[in-house]
Design a protein around this motif. Structure first.
Motif, mmCIF file in Angstrom:
data_model
loop_
_atom_site.group_PDB
_atom_site.id
_atom_site.type_symbol
_atom_site.label_atom_id
_atom_site.label_comp_id
_atom_site.label_asym_id
_atom_site.label_seq_id
_atom_site.Cartn_x
_atom_site.Cartn_y
_atom_site.Cartn_z
ATOM 1 N N ASP A 195 0.810 -1.219 0.000
ATOM 2 C CA ASP A 195 0.000 0.000 0.000
ATOM 3 C C ASP A 195 0.844 1.271 0.000
ATOM 4 O O ASP A 195 0.433 2.302 0.537
ATOM 5 C CB ASP A 195 -0.940 0.025 1.222
ATOM 6 C CG ASP A 195 -1.856 -1.196 1.262
ATOM 7 O OD1 ASP A 195 -2.365 -1.580 0.193
ATOM 8 O OD2 ASP A 195 -2.038 -1.756 2.348
ATOM 9 N N PHE A 196 2.024 1.197 -0.610
ATOM 10 C CA PHE A 196 2.859 2.402 -0.715
ATOM 11 C C PHE A 196 2.122 3.470 -1.504
ATOM 12 O O PHE A 196 1.583 3.212 -2.578
ATOM 13 C CB PHE A 196 4.178 2.080 -1.409
ATOM 14 C CG PHE A 196 5.057 3.268 -1.663
ATOM 15 C CD1 PHE A 196 5.654 3.933 -0.601
ATOM 16 C CD2 PHE A 196 5.287 3.725 -2.957
ATOM 17 C CE1 PHE A 196 6.479 5.028 -0.825
ATOM 18 C CE2 PHE A 196 6.114 4.808 -3.190
ATOM 19 C CZ PHE A 196 6.706 5.470 -2.121
ATOM 20 N N LYS A 197 2.070 4.681 -0.965
ATOM 21 C CA LYS A 197 1.403 5.800 -1.638
ATOM 22 C C LYS A 197 2.453 6.746 -2.178
ATOM 23 O O LYS A 197 3.189 7.375 -1.427
ATOM 24 C CB LYS A 197 0.458 6.537 -0.682
ATOM 25 C CG LYS A 197 -0.313 7.660 -1.368
ATOM 26 C CD LYS A 197 -1.375 8.245 -0.459
ATOM 27 C CE LYS A 197 -2.055 9.451 -1.102
ATOM 28 N NZ LYS A 197 -2.642 9.144 -2.417
ATOM 29 N N ARG A 198 2.528 6.833 -3.485
ATOM 30 C CA ARG A 198 3.483 7.725 -4.116
ATOM 31 C C ARG A 198 3.031 9.176 -3.955
ATOM 32 O O ARG A 198 1.842 9.471 -3.987
ATOM 33 C CB ARG A 198 3.600 7.428 -5.609
ATOM 34 C CG ARG A 198 4.013 6.016 -5.972
ATOM 35 C CD ARG A 198 3.783 5.790 -7.447
ATOM 36 N NE ARG A 198 4.003 4.405 -7.835
ATOM 37 C CZ ARG A 198 5.082 3.982 -8.489
ATOM 38 N NH1 ARG A 198 6.029 4.832 -8.821
ATOM 39 N NH2 ARG A 198 5.218 2.716 -8.813
ATOM 40 N N THR A 199 4.008 10.062 -3.834
ATOM 41 C CA THR A 199 3.698 11.479 -3.927
ATOM 42 C C THR A 199 3.300 11.778 -5.364
ATOM 43 O O THR A 199 3.936 11.311 -6.312
ATOM 44 C CB THR A 199 4.920 12.330 -3.539
ATOM 45 O OG1 THR A 199 5.313 11.993 -2.204
ATOM 46 C CG2 THR A 199 4.598 13.815 -3.597
ATOM 47 N N ASN A 200 2.223 12.535 -5.521
ATOM 48 C CA ASN A 200 1.703 12.815 -6.843
ATOM 49 C C ASN A 200 1.952 14.273 -7.207
ATOM 50 O O ASN A 200 1.585 15.183 -6.461
ATOM 51 C CB ASN A 200 0.197 12.515 -6.872
ATOM 52 C CG ASN A 200 -0.410 12.673 -8.244
ATOM 53 O OD1 ASN A 200 -0.563 13.780 -8.745
ATOM 54 N ND2 ASN A 200 -0.777 11.553 -8.849
ATOM 55 N N PHE A 201 2.600 14.488 -8.336
ATOM 56 C CA PHE A 201 2.949 15.842 -8.763
ATOM 57 C C PHE A 201 1.713 16.724 -8.924
ATOM 58 O O PHE A 201 1.708 17.904 -8.527
ATOM 59 C CB PHE A 201 3.729 15.772 -10.069
ATOM 60 C CG PHE A 201 4.032 17.105 -10.691
ATOM 61 C CD1 PHE A 201 4.761 18.068 -9.997
ATOM 62 C CD2 PHE A 201 3.599 17.394 -11.976
ATOM 63 C CE1 PHE A 201 5.041 19.299 -10.572
ATOM 64 C CE2 PHE A 201 3.889 18.621 -12.551
ATOM 65 C CZ PHE A 201 4.599 19.577 -11.851
ATOM 66 N N CYS A 202 0.652 16.164 -9.474
ATOM 67 C CA CYS A 202 -0.572 16.954 -9.652
ATOM 68 C C CYS A 202 -1.165 17.367 -8.311
ATOM 69 O O CYS A 202 -1.672 18.497 -8.161
ATOM 70 C CB CYS A 202 -1.591 16.174 -10.475
ATOM 71 S SG CYS A 202 -1.070 15.876 -12.176
ATOM 72 N N ASP A 203 -1.086 16.469 -7.316
ATOM 73 C CA ASP A 203 -1.550 16.831 -5.973
ATOM 74 C C ASP A 203 -0.716 17.976 -5.406
ATOM 75 O O ASP A 203 -1.249 18.857 -4.718
ATOM 76 C CB ASP A 203 -1.466 15.623 -5.042
ATOM 77 C CG ASP A 203 -2.509 14.565 -5.343
ATOM 78 O OD1 ASP A 203 -3.495 14.893 -6.039
ATOM 79 O OD2 ASP A 203 -2.323 13.417 -4.901
ATOM 80 N N CYS A 204 0.578 17.953 -5.697
ATOM 81 C CA CYS A 204 1.440 19.032 -5.208
ATOM 82 C C CYS A 204 0.994 20.377 -5.776
ATOM 83 O O CYS A 204 1.043 21.410 -5.087
ATOM 84 C CB CYS A 204 2.896 18.769 -5.608
ATOM 85 S SG CYS A 204 3.657 17.357 -4.789
ATOM 86 N N ILE A 205 0.571 20.371 -7.015
ATOM 87 C CA ILE A 205 0.081 21.609 -7.628
ATOM 88 C C ILE A 205 -1.236 22.039 -7.002
ATOM 89 O O ILE A 205 -1.405 23.183 -6.547
ATOM 90 C CB ILE A 205 -0.098 21.416 -9.150
ATOM 91 C CG1 ILE A 205 1.252 21.149 -9.825
ATOM 92 C CG2 ILE A 205 -0.778 22.658 -9.775
ATOM 93 C CD1 ILE A 205 1.148 20.786 -11.291
ATOM 94 N N HIS A 206 -2.180 21.105 -6.927
ATOM 95 C CA HIS A 206 -3.517 21.438 -6.408
ATOM 96 C C HIS A 206 -3.508 21.835 -4.926
ATOM 97 O O HIS A 206 -4.328 22.644 -4.481
ATOM 98 C CB HIS A 206 -4.467 20.282 -6.615
ATOM 99 C CG HIS A 206 -4.835 20.049 -8.042
ATOM 100 N ND1 HIS A 206 -5.306 21.037 -8.873
ATOM 101 C CD2 HIS A 206 -4.773 18.923 -8.824
ATOM 102 C CE1 HIS A 206 -5.539 20.569 -10.079
ATOM 103 N NE2 HIS A 206 -5.209 19.282 -10.086
ATOM 104 N N HIS A 207 -2.567 21.289 -4.170
ATOM 105 C CA HIS A 207 -2.517 21.551 -2.732
ATOM 106 C C HIS A 207 -1.470 22.597 -2.364
ATOM 107 O O HIS A 207 -1.108 22.745 -1.203
ATOM 108 C CB HIS A 207 -2.245 20.254 -1.981
ATOM 109 C CG HIS A 207 -3.308 19.219 -2.159
ATOM 110 N ND1 HIS A 207 -3.065 17.861 -2.065
ATOM 111 C CD2 HIS A 207 -4.619 19.348 -2.481
ATOM 112 C CE1 HIS A 207 -4.181 17.197 -2.286
ATOM 113 N NE2 HIS A 207 -5.148 18.085 -2.547
ATOM 114 N N SER A 208 -1.004 23.316 -3.355
ATOM 115 C CA SER A 208 -0.005 24.352 -3.075
ATOM 116 C C SER A 208 -0.667 25.505 -2.313
ATOM 117 O O SER A 208 -1.898 25.625 -2.294
ATOM 118 C CB SER A 208 0.583 24.894 -4.390
ATOM 119 O OG SER A 208 -0.333 25.766 -5.022
ATOM 120 N N PRO A 209 0.122 26.366 -1.649
ATOM 121 C CA PRO A 209 -0.461 27.464 -0.858
ATOM 122 C C PRO A 209 -1.010 28.624 -1.682
ATOM 123 O O PRO A 209 -1.550 29.558 -1.112
ATOM 124 C CB PRO A 209 0.729 27.924 -0.001
ATOM 125 C CG PRO A 209 1.943 27.535 -0.764
ATOM 126 C CD PRO A 209 1.576 26.265 -1.454
#
Length: 212
Positions: A195-209
């Protein structure tokens, strides 16, 4: 052992021998054989393609390319490739090697898993990348004859390499899996961690400040 294997001379300068001693001291049989095969496979491809390169720099790059996986050289927060590159840089600096040569070795090691980039850089960088790809994944397998492959593997045996290398990779960065974000070693984490959860680049964009 002869220092001429598969028509390739293994560098035997004082610098090369000291680098080899470090891999002997801090690595293991798996990394020793793999690193030497990587040099030989990369050098062969360089010769076959009439590429002019520095054998000593390629050899030292090969010896250090996976040392970042070892406890001695592993940092708590950097990619293992960068740890190996930094270790090689420190070693070469301590021997007064010219900065341009050090930069080539650093780039070769730091980029050896960077698909789509390393093969377009300087010969030493590209040949290390190709040597790694040949030994680990069999890329362009038929580019080297069965006879030469046999000679190299006889000198530096694979010893169940396919099954041993993925756990060896993981052992080297299991304490810092976040460093595999955006690179192929995230595949190793996915293979080794349920169940390793990769960091997702798109999530990084959407969850940016940013507030828009």
């Amino acid at each position: 052992m002869s220092n001429l294997i598969a028509d390739v001379k293994i560098p035997d300068s004082k610098l090369a021998k000291e680098a080899a001693e470090l891999l002997r001291e801090y690595g293991d049989e798996l990394l020793w054989n793999h690193s030497n095969r990587v040099f030989l496979f990369g050098a062969l491809q360089g010769t076959q393609n009439n590429v002019k390169y520095d054998p000593e720099l390629l050899y030292i790059s090969a010896l250090f390319h996976d040392l970042g996986l070892t406890k001695h050289y592993s940092s708590p927060d950097k990619r293992f490739e960068v740890d190996g590159a930094n270790a090689a840089r420190d070693f070469l600096n301590s021997h007064g090697v010219p900065q341009e040569s050090i930069r080539l070795v650093w780039d070769a090691i730091a980029l050896h898993t960077t698909i789509g980039v390393a093969q377009y850089k300087e010969p030493e960088v590209a040949l290390l990348y190709h040597g790694v790809g040949y030994d680990v994944m069999g890329e362009n397998f038929d580019a080297i004859s069965e006879e030469l492959r046999h000679e190299i593997v006889t000198a530096f045996p694979r010893n169940d390499f396919k099954n041993r290398i993925i756990p060896a990779f993981f052992e080297g960065f299991k304490h810092k899996t976040e460093t595999t974000f955006g690179n192929i070693k995230a595949d190793v984490c996915a293979a080794m961690i349920p169940d390793f959860k990769r960091t997702n680049f798109c999530d990084c964009i959407h969850h940016s400040p940013w507030n828009e």
